[in-house]
Enzyme design. Structure first.
Site: not given
Length: 909
Positions: A32, A103, A112, A114, A376, A490, A779, A798, A802-803, A865, A885
């Site tokens: 802003k 503001r 909205g 803050m 904005r 809002h 992994e 690959s 996650n693991d 993956c 990839y």
């Protein structure tokens, strides 16, 4: 000679066509503040003011109130003096008071989230001076009661005591309206407004034990502190978490001279968009109110009117208002104030041309003078985002690269989910009509409170109006319905920002929070009943309505084609069924990066054979059960190969521990014993034997295959035979067999030997061959460390992030929810590492594993993956370290494709 250190700049002024900052300084001035400075510099009529930088917010959080007040004291006086000079009024002057607005302004738009305070600087004496100066006593007292209400709520903390209670100030207002038999704030007399002022002060004293402050400088500092504090308020915290914004960014504070839209019928205020935020159509639109202040428009206190004649007629159709009534009671700004409209229209075009993007603007008309309060880049729906980017490209306003960078990848998700089935809609009972605030379709059970939005599996949050405190509930709900508010309320702005279906301004709804019901035309609808809303038409529909898959626009296809032009990294999909594979391919997936074979074993006709294999006492019994599973696995792989004709398919061998396949409930164990013609004791004993203290680190992955190589044999046979079968049908097939959870070279070599010897045996049996690859899933951290050794044998890597994340952190994905929210709130973690890759730890292992692997085999194919393959920030990182990839779930393929293109544009990866 001692060199004097330059004084740190903490406050940046703007106004009267000059500015200390510009739009490139968003990190320091907030979005802003940076835009206010930019607009002032290019000649847009902006009320003068100043911005306290985001760095001061950080200092405030570190040093506290008193220290920062002392740091800012002199700079604040000088900044206010500059505003006084431009406006020709004095802050704190009893007869000619300069009033200010305060503001927030983070570096990214957080609508909205803050706090704001308007009309700051008034007290019992200066309100009289303001009335005399302007000759408008009503305006002065209206401004004063608004100021006390906002300051009391924002700075002094007066809130409803419970969710069923009204705002204490609104309760007083409603009581007075009932007493006077009026419905609008504009109907209050001067005496009414004076009464409200004193009633508000009395409430503040009774609730807080404090008097309302009369010193304008005390008011100003209290408001600045309130904005700083709101950065760590609950709704801002939730919004930051939802969008992944760091806590250490902080917020700027923007202080401006007040301009007044509540000075009479020649004044007003509004919000407008240079293009349609819902559809992306190139149509200037927005809403305004006569004799009002800005908060009135977004808060839904009165139903606003449309800015343009076209929009006004569209609104009248939806609200079922005839043309005569529309012109008389709801004229557009274009019709009511043509000169003001023409000036506003010119500014909106100037700003869109300057920023080269759709703008969201706020304006105030004070006694016939136009002021632009902010601009904005506008929040928009996913559909609008795509259309606007491609339209701006076709109009020659932006380049192809800029069009790609206008896309927020996650918002594409909105385009890929169901809409109402047209056949079902024809039979639907439309009970009411609202405004189409955010497109889409939503069906759910009614709830009335945001903190109960997850009370049912699918919910529609029904409110008189929403407030920033409702954000978390709005995000959890399937759709949002409000009785008040317009297209810029809002509810509407937030819903479009988070991709939620929303219908606003449904005035026919009579909502009763205490009894948890609403009424329409005499019919009651209670909590828990089903309701459907159409955010594209504004229809509110009784009961459930069937949905269908959306039809993607031509612009979406153009965007995806454009993304391929800039992307160097391939996007694959994680798919376990032919249907998932087909969906992903339709979204542009260039192969499968992960097929999880264990998911194929849980279907009812297969789980029995799987359990028979597990319960077998010796290899012969296991092989017998595996022969039953072989044709089922082979059939699955044939379907996937057909769906991915000509594209590579990576298949992970059995990964989870065997205990996941056996029954743990006594009743199911009894059924299994009867089916297998063995004793219940034998079943219970085997289940007990399979139990592990930590299954994530136990008997699973390649450890399972090396213990029971017959499992790897069966899966290899199913893969290779399926590949040969589809090859005979003219389908091109490229199978990639992936060994999971390798931690040593010897583990890999033992499994590779089983795979290659089994394949050789099949080729001899069939008299035919098919090319295939054998690789591994990295992994385990040790695998990344010895990646050069493994790469001498493996055809590809690959990374199973996650693991890898679980093992690197020592966090369990299943249990992390117990502490993760606290860690994020306290800043111990800046993002959930299971959603956004941890670049310093997990990312470093991926980078090291890739580099070491390619040091041994330069052309080694490397991908990811894990779920991180569909996260834009993570995709950017993987692109930067040179992966071939990423692979993700089917509906995230477009997100990953855009993210890969953006990464290449930004970093040339």
């Amino acid at each position: 000679m001692e060199v004097m250190e330059a004084k740190k700049t903490r406050i940046y002024s703007f106004g009267d066509k000059t500015a200390d900052g510009n739009r490139t300084m968003k990190n320091l001035l907030g979005g802003k503040g940076a835009n206010l400075a930019e607009m002032s510099a290019i000649g847009i009529p902006v009320p003068p003011g100043f911005t306290i930088s985001t760095e001061v917010c950080t200092e405030y959080n570190e040093l506290g109130d008193a220290a920062v007040k002392d740091l800012l004291k002199e700079d604040l006086k000088q900044a206010v003096a500059k505003v006084e000079k431009i406006m020709g009024a004095s802050f704190g002057n009893d007869k000619d008071p300069l009033l200010l607005s305060v503001r927030s302004g983070a570096r990214v738009s957080m609508p909205g989230m803050m706090d704001t305070v308007l009309n700051l600087g008034l007290n019992d004496v200066s309100v009289v001076g303001l009335a005399q100066k302007t000759g408008n006593e009503r305006f002065a007292w209206d401004s004063y009661r608004r100021f006390i209400q906002m300051y009391g709520s924002v700075v002094m903390g007066l809130k409803p005591e419970s969710k069923e209670d009204m705002d204490p100030f609104e309760e007083v207002i409603d009581h007075l309206k009932d007493k006077r038999n009026i419905s609008l704030d504009t109907d209050f007399t001067i005496q009414d407004l004076k009464d409200l002022v004193y009633d508000f002060k009395d409430i503040i004293h009774k609730r807080t034990g404090l008097d309302f402050p009369t010193n304008p400088w005390e008011q100003l500092w209290g408001s600045i502190v309130a904005v700083f504090n709101s950065w760590n308020g609950n709704r801002a915290l939730y919004y930051r978490k939802m969008h992944g914004y760091p806590a250490d960014w902080g917020t700027a504070v923007n202080v401006q001279a007040m301009v007044f839209g509540n000075m009479g019928d020649n004044s007003g205020t509004g919000v407008c968009f240079t293009r349609d935020a819902g559809t992306g159509e190139n149509q200037f639109n927005g809403e305004y109110l006569i004799n009002a202040q800005g908060e009135d428009v977004v808060a839904g206190v009165r139903t606003p009117q449309q800015i343009t004649k076209v929009g006004s007629k569209r609104w009248a159709e939806l609200a079922r208002v005839d043309e005569k009534a529309r012109v008389e009671f709801y004229p557009s700004l274009e019709e009511l104030m043509p000169e003001m409209y023409a000036e506003l229209n010119a500014y909106q075009q100037q700003l869109e041309d300057h920023y080269r993007d759709m703008q969201d603007m706020e304006f105030t008309i004070q006694a016939g003078k136009m002021w632009i309060l902010q601009t904005r880049n506008g929040k928009r729906t996913g559909a609008a985002m795509v259309k606007i980017a491609m339209d701006l490209l076709k109009e020659g306003m932006i380049s192809e690269e800029e069009a790609m960078l206008l896309i927020e990848p996650y918002k594409l998700d909105e385009l890929l989910h169901p809409v109402f089935d047209p056949k079902a809609i024809k039979k639907a009972n439309i009970i009411a009509q609202g405004l189409p605030a955010s497109p889409g379709a939503a069906t759910g059970q009614i709830v009335f409170f945001a903190d109960e939005a997850d009370k049912f599996r699918n919910t529609i949050l029904v409110r008189v109006e929403t407030s920033p405190e409702d954000l978390e509930g709005m995000n959890k709900a399937r759709g949002i319905l409000t009785a008040r508010g317009g297209m810029t309320s809002h509810a509407a702005v937030v819903a479009r920002g988070i991709g939620k279906c929303c219908v606003s301004g449904a005035g026919a709804l009579k909502i009763n929070y205490k009894e948890r019901k609403f009424e329409v035309d005499g019919k009651e609808f209670h909590e828990g009943e089903w309701l459907s809303i159409n955010g594209t038409t504004g229809n509110i529909i009784e009961g459930k309505v069937a949905t269908k898959d959306p039809e993607l626009s031509g612009e979406f296809g153009e965007l995806m084609t454009l993304s391929d032009k800039f992307s160097k990294m391939v996007v694959r999909t994680n798919a376990d069924t032919p249907k998932e594979a087909a969906i992903a391919r339709s979204f542009g997936a260039e192969g499968i990066g992960l097929t999880r074979t264990e998911h194929m074993f849980f279907e009812s006709d297969r789980i029995r054979a799987m359990r028979e294999m597990i319960l077998a006492r010796h290899e012969k019994g296991r092989r017998k059960a595996l022969r039953m599973l072989l044709p089922m696995q082979r059939e699955d792989f044939e379907g996937i190969f057909e769906a991915m004709d000509g594209l590579p398919v990576t298949i992970r061998l059995l990964d989870p521990p065997l205990h996941e396949f056996v029954p743990h409930q006594l009743a199911t164990q009894k059924e299994l014993a009867e089916e297998m013609h063995i004793s219940l004791t034998a079943v219970k004993t085997k289940v007990h034997e399979l139990e592990e203290f930590n299954p994530m680190l136990g008997h699973r992955g390649c450890r399972l295959g090396n213990t029971y190589p017959e499992i790897t044999e069966m899966q290899t046979r199913a893969i290779i035979e399926a590949a040969l079968n589809v090859k005979e049908r003219g389908i091109k097939v490229f199978p990639e067999i992936m060994i999971p959870l390798v931690g040593t070279l010897e583990e890999y070599e033992a499994q590779e030997e089983v795979i290659r010897s089994t394949a050789k045996e099949i080729f001899e049996e069939r008299g035919d061959t098919v090319e295939f690859m054998v690789g591994t899933m990295i992994e385990v951290p040790r695998a990344a460390i010895i990646a050069d050794k493994i790469a001498e044998k493996a055809d590809f890597f690959s990374f199973g992030t996650n693991d890898l994340t679980q093992m690197t952190y020592g966090y369990s994905r299943d249990d992390a929810a117990k502490f993760m929210p606290i860690y994020l709130k306290k800043g111990i973690l800046h993002a959930d590492p299971f959603q956004v890759v941890d670049r310093e730890g997990v990312g470093a292992l991926v980078k090291m594993g890739t580099e070491k692997g390619r040091s041994a085999k330069p052309n080694l194919k490397v991908g990811v993956c894990g779920e991180h393959g569909g996260d834009p920030s993570s995709v950017e990182f993987f692109c930067g370290i040179g992966l071939n990839y990423v692979s993700c779930s089917p509906f995230r393929v477009p997100i990953a494709r855009i993210s890969a293109a953006q990464a290449n544009i930004k970093f040339g990866c």
